[in-house]
Design a protein around this motif. Structure first.
Motif, PDB file in Angstrom:
ATOM      1  N   VAL A   1      25.623  85.414  42.441  1.00  0.00           N
ATOM      2  CA  VAL A   1      24.321  85.221  43.094  1.00  0.00           C
ATOM      3  C   VAL A   1      24.327  83.902  43.868  1.00  0.00           C
ATOM      4  O   VAL A   1      23.907  83.851  45.034  1.00  0.00           O
ATOM      5  CB  VAL A   1      23.169  85.272  42.066  1.00  0.00           C
ATOM      6  CG1 VAL A   1      21.844  84.907  42.725  1.00  0.00           C
ATOM      7  CG2 VAL A   1      23.085  86.661  41.428  1.00  0.00           C
TER       8      VAL A   1
ATOM      9  N   TYR B   1      17.870  87.724  50.667  1.00  0.00           N
ATOM     10  CA  TYR B   1      18.660  88.055  49.482  1.00  0.00           C
ATOM     11  C   TYR B   1      18.377  89.497  49.051  1.00  0.00           C
ATOM     12  O   TYR B   1      19.306  90.259  48.757  1.00  0.00           O
ATOM     13  CB  TYR B   1      18.356  87.081  48.341  1.00  0.00           C
ATOM     14  CG  TYR B   1      18.929  87.540  47.025  1.00  0.00           C
ATOM     15  CD1 TYR B   1      20.287  87.412  46.750  1.00  0.00           C
ATOM     16  CD2 TYR B   1      18.118  88.134  46.053  1.00  0.00           C
ATOM     17  CE1 TYR B   1      20.825  87.863  45.558  1.00  0.00           C
ATOM     18  CE2 TYR B   1      18.645  88.585  44.861  1.00  0.00           C
ATOM     19  CZ  TYR B   1      19.999  88.446  44.619  1.00  0.00           C
ATOM     20  OH  TYR B   1      20.516  88.920  43.435  1.00  0.00           O
ATOM     21  N   TYR B   2      17.096  89.870  48.993  1.00  0.00           N
ATOM     22  CA  TYR B   2      16.738  91.239  48.599  1.00  0.00           C
ATOM     23  C   TYR B   2      17.404  92.258  49.519  1.00  0.00           C
ATOM     24  O   TYR B   2      17.887  93.291  49.060  1.00  0.00           O
ATOM     25  CB  TYR B   2      15.220  91.445  48.669  1.00  0.00           C
ATOM     26  CG  TYR B   2      14.409  90.708  47.634  1.00  0.00           C
ATOM     27  CD1 TYR B   2      14.916  90.388  46.381  1.00  0.00           C
ATOM     28  CD2 TYR B   2      13.102  90.339  47.926  1.00  0.00           C
ATOM     29  CE1 TYR B   2      14.141  89.715  45.450  1.00  0.00           C
ATOM     30  CE2 TYR B   2      12.317  89.673  46.994  1.00  0.00           C
ATOM     31  CZ  TYR B   2      12.847  89.368  45.755  1.00  0.00           C
ATOM     32  OH  TYR B   2      12.067  88.709  44.836  1.00  0.00           O
TER      33      TYR B   2
ATOM     34  N   ALA C   1      20.966  91.821  46.921  1.00  0.00           N
ATOM     35  CA  ALA C   1      20.439  92.269  45.632  1.00  0.00           C
ATOM     36  C   ALA C   1      20.908  93.668  45.227  1.00  0.00           C
ATOM     37  O   ALA C   1      21.300  93.855  44.069  1.00  0.00           O
ATOM     38  CB  ALA C   1      18.915  92.181  45.625  1.00  0.00           C
TER      39      ALA C   1
ATOM     40  N   ARG D   1      22.709  93.993  41.642  1.00  0.00           N
ATOM     41  CA  ARG D   1      21.986  94.686  40.578  1.00  0.00           C
ATOM     42  C   ARG D   1      22.775  95.897  40.091  1.00  0.00           C
ATOM     43  O   ARG D   1      22.774  96.211  38.900  1.00  0.00           O
ATOM     44  CB  ARG D   1      20.609  95.128  41.068  1.00  0.00           C
ATOM     45  CG  ARG D   1      19.654  93.981  41.264  1.00  0.00           C
ATOM     46  CD  ARG D   1      18.329  94.466  41.795  1.00  0.00           C
ATOM     47  NE  ARG D   1      17.450  93.356  42.134  1.00  0.00           N
ATOM     48  CZ  ARG D   1      16.278  93.485  42.724  1.00  0.00           C
ATOM     49  NH1 ARG D   1      15.833  94.697  43.041  1.00  0.00           N
ATOM     50  NH2 ARG D   1      15.538  92.427  42.985  1.00  0.00           N
TER      51      ARG D   1
ATOM     52  N   ARG E   1      11.542  91.085  37.417  1.00  0.00           N
ATOM     53  CA  ARG E   1      11.679  89.937  38.301  1.00  0.00           C
ATOM     54  C   ARG E   1      10.309  89.389  38.693  1.00  0.00           C
ATOM     55  O   ARG E   1       9.369  90.152  38.886  1.00  0.00           O
ATOM     56  CB  ARG E   1      12.463  90.349  39.542  1.00  0.00           C
ATOM     57  CG  ARG E   1      13.897  90.699  39.179  1.00  0.00           C
ATOM     58  CD  ARG E   1      14.514  91.734  40.113  1.00  0.00           C
ATOM     59  NE  ARG E   1      15.865  92.053  39.679  1.00  0.00           N
ATOM     60  CZ  ARG E   1      16.165  93.043  38.860  1.00  0.00           C
ATOM     61  NH1 ARG E   1      15.225  93.823  38.384  1.00  0.00           N
ATOM     62  NH2 ARG E   1      17.419  93.259  38.506  1.00  0.00           N
TER      63      ARG E   1
END
Length: 103
Positions: free
Chosen positions: A30, A70-71, A75, A79, A94
């Protein structure tokens, strides 16, 4: 400053494997996205009715826009690895936090 907080409850049967993965790989992955300046991992000191152990991992970023990138960019891939390795033995949620002040 924005804190991206990931709270995770991990089942005892995979706890040690998960902890090693988190500390040696996932948190570093991350941070390697370049979107966070720091991370900290803390244990939640509340016994959960469902069992397991709960941790909070807090990633620091400069803005909501960076977190949104980032998402979009990182991510899903990051994930997916956790889901593949730990499946239903790991429950995560989150929270986005905005730092108002430090004293």
């Amino acid at each position: 400053m924005i804190l991206y907080n990931v709270t995770i409850n991990i089942h005892e049967s995979v706890h040690d494997q998960w902890m090693q993965w988190m500390q040696e790989k996932h948190i570093n992955d991350v941070l390697a996205t370049g979107k966070f300046s720091a991370a900290r991992m803390v244990k939640v000191l509340v016994e959960e009715e469902m069992g397991g152990t709960t941790y909070s991992i807090q990633y620091t970023t400069d803005s909501k826009a960076t977190l949104e990138r980032y998402y979009e960019e990182d991510a899903p891939r990051l994930r997916e690895e956790g889901l593949r390795l730990f499946g239903d033995k790991m429950l995560a949620f989150r929270t986005e936090l905005e730092l108002i002040s430090e004293h």
